[in-house]
Design a protein around this motif. Structure first.
Motif, PDB file in Angstrom:
ATOM      1  N   LEU A  84       2.300   0.239 -16.106  1.00 46.76           N
ATOM      2  CA  LEU A  84       3.537   0.467 -15.359  1.00 46.76           C
ATOM      3  C   LEU A  84       4.658   0.891 -16.288  1.00 46.76           C
ATOM      4  O   LEU A  84       5.442   1.796 -15.966  1.00 46.76           O
ATOM      5  N   TYR A 119       4.369   4.513 -17.157  1.00 48.19           N
ATOM      6  CA  TYR A 119       4.799   5.343 -16.031  1.00 48.19           C
ATOM      7  C   TYR A 119       6.319   5.391 -15.952  1.00 48.19           C
ATOM      8  O   TYR A 119       6.904   6.455 -15.718  1.00 48.19           O
ATOM      9  N   ARG A 162       7.174  -1.386  -8.953  1.00 49.73           N
ATOM     10  CA  ARG A 162       7.002   0.058  -9.140  1.00 49.73           C
ATOM     11  C   ARG A 162       7.862   0.826  -8.142  1.00 49.73           C
ATOM     12  O   ARG A 162       8.581   1.760  -8.497  1.00 49.73           O
ATOM     13  N   LEU A 203      -2.175   4.221 -14.116  1.00 54.28           N
ATOM     14  CA  LEU A 203      -1.463   3.154 -13.414  1.00 54.28           C
ATOM     15  C   LEU A 203      -2.177   2.793 -12.117  1.00 54.28           C
ATOM     16  O   LEU A 203      -2.385   1.607 -11.823  1.00 54.28           O
TER      17      LEU A 203
END
Length: 259
Positions: free
Chosen positions: A96, A99, A138, A246
């Motif tokens: 995460l 990302y 997220r 991810l």
């Protein structure tokens, strides 16, 4: 000689250059995104030891070069005012966090004002570092970064009639950056993705809450996640390299980290 400038910064990416140097890209608090050359970074323990790796949160010192876009990084230091991000020991957090770095990199440009993006990224990485990684975290990051970039998505009101969506299902329209109600959907020529009421409600909450509140929040379902993903792709016109990693890690771990 150009003066030495400094700013809090987060390292977005780094690569080796020659036998001892590194080229780094950082999101700074005061100067936007900068790319720089760190001479001797692989050999100098005093100035750079483990301070120019992705996720590093440092005080960056640099000098501008008369020609070329790369600044000359003179040193990078830890600071008691900057929260270090403990991410390297958890695969889900790495996924995460990577990302988040790549998406922040994609939405910012060299030396353009990006204080808000720096703050969003810093707060999000701190949440990743200190808490559990969830799908809600997220989605909250994606919505907050999109909002900073001027693409605030509206899930509360119909983009056509401005009526409240409430607890009803809605239709997400990429071209309008938000949802339309079932009554207005037949009048909209653009393609739309149906969102269940629970996903619409979750995205409304996640777009407004702070990262510290996210662990208590419900994530949007697959329909909401797809709506955000398609919108981000429409803005960037490309798929980020970190997404496949991810998605695979979150799926194999049930959507959360172990901590």
């Amino acid at each position: 000689m150009p003066i030495e400038e400094c700013s809090a910064a987060i390292v977005l990416r780094a690569r080796d250059y020659s036998e001892s140097d590194r080229i780094v890209t950082l999101l700074t608090r005061d100067f936007g995104k900068l790319s720089g050359m760190a001479k001797g970074a692989k050999a100098s323990r005093k100035r750079f030891e483990r301070k120019l790796e992705p996720f590093s949160h440092v005080m960056l010192y640099f000098r501008r070069r008369p020609h070329g876009q790369l600044v000359f990084v003179t040193r990078a230091e830890a600071s008691p005012d900057l929260t270090p991000f403990a991410i390297e020991d958890d695969l889900v957090k790495i996924a995460l966090g990577s990302y988040m770095l790549e998406l922040s990199d994609a939405f910012t440009s060299e030396e353009a004002e990006a204080t808000g993006a720096y703050r969003v990224l810093a707060e999000a990485l701190e949440a990743v570092s200190t808490g559990r990684v969830t799908l809600a975290l997220r989605q909250a990051f994606e919505l907050r970064l999109l909002d900073w970039a001027g693409y605030g998505l509206d899930f509360a009101r119909c983009r056509q009639c401005a009526g409240s969506i409430g607890d009803l299902a809605a239709f997400f329209v990429i071209a309008r950056g938000g949802v339309v109600c079932a009554r207005c959907r037949p009048t909209i020529p653009d393609g739309a993705l149906k969102l269940e009421a629970a996903s619409t409600a979750a995205l409304m909450v996640l777009g407004a809450c702070g990262f510290a509140e996210v662990p208590e929040s419900q994530a949007a379902g697959a329909d909401g996640a797809l709506a955000i993903s398609r919108f981000v792709s429409s803005v960037l016109d490309r798929r980020l390299r970190s997404i496949a990693f991810l998605d695979s890690v979150l799926t194999s771990n049930g959507g959360v980290s172990r901590r």
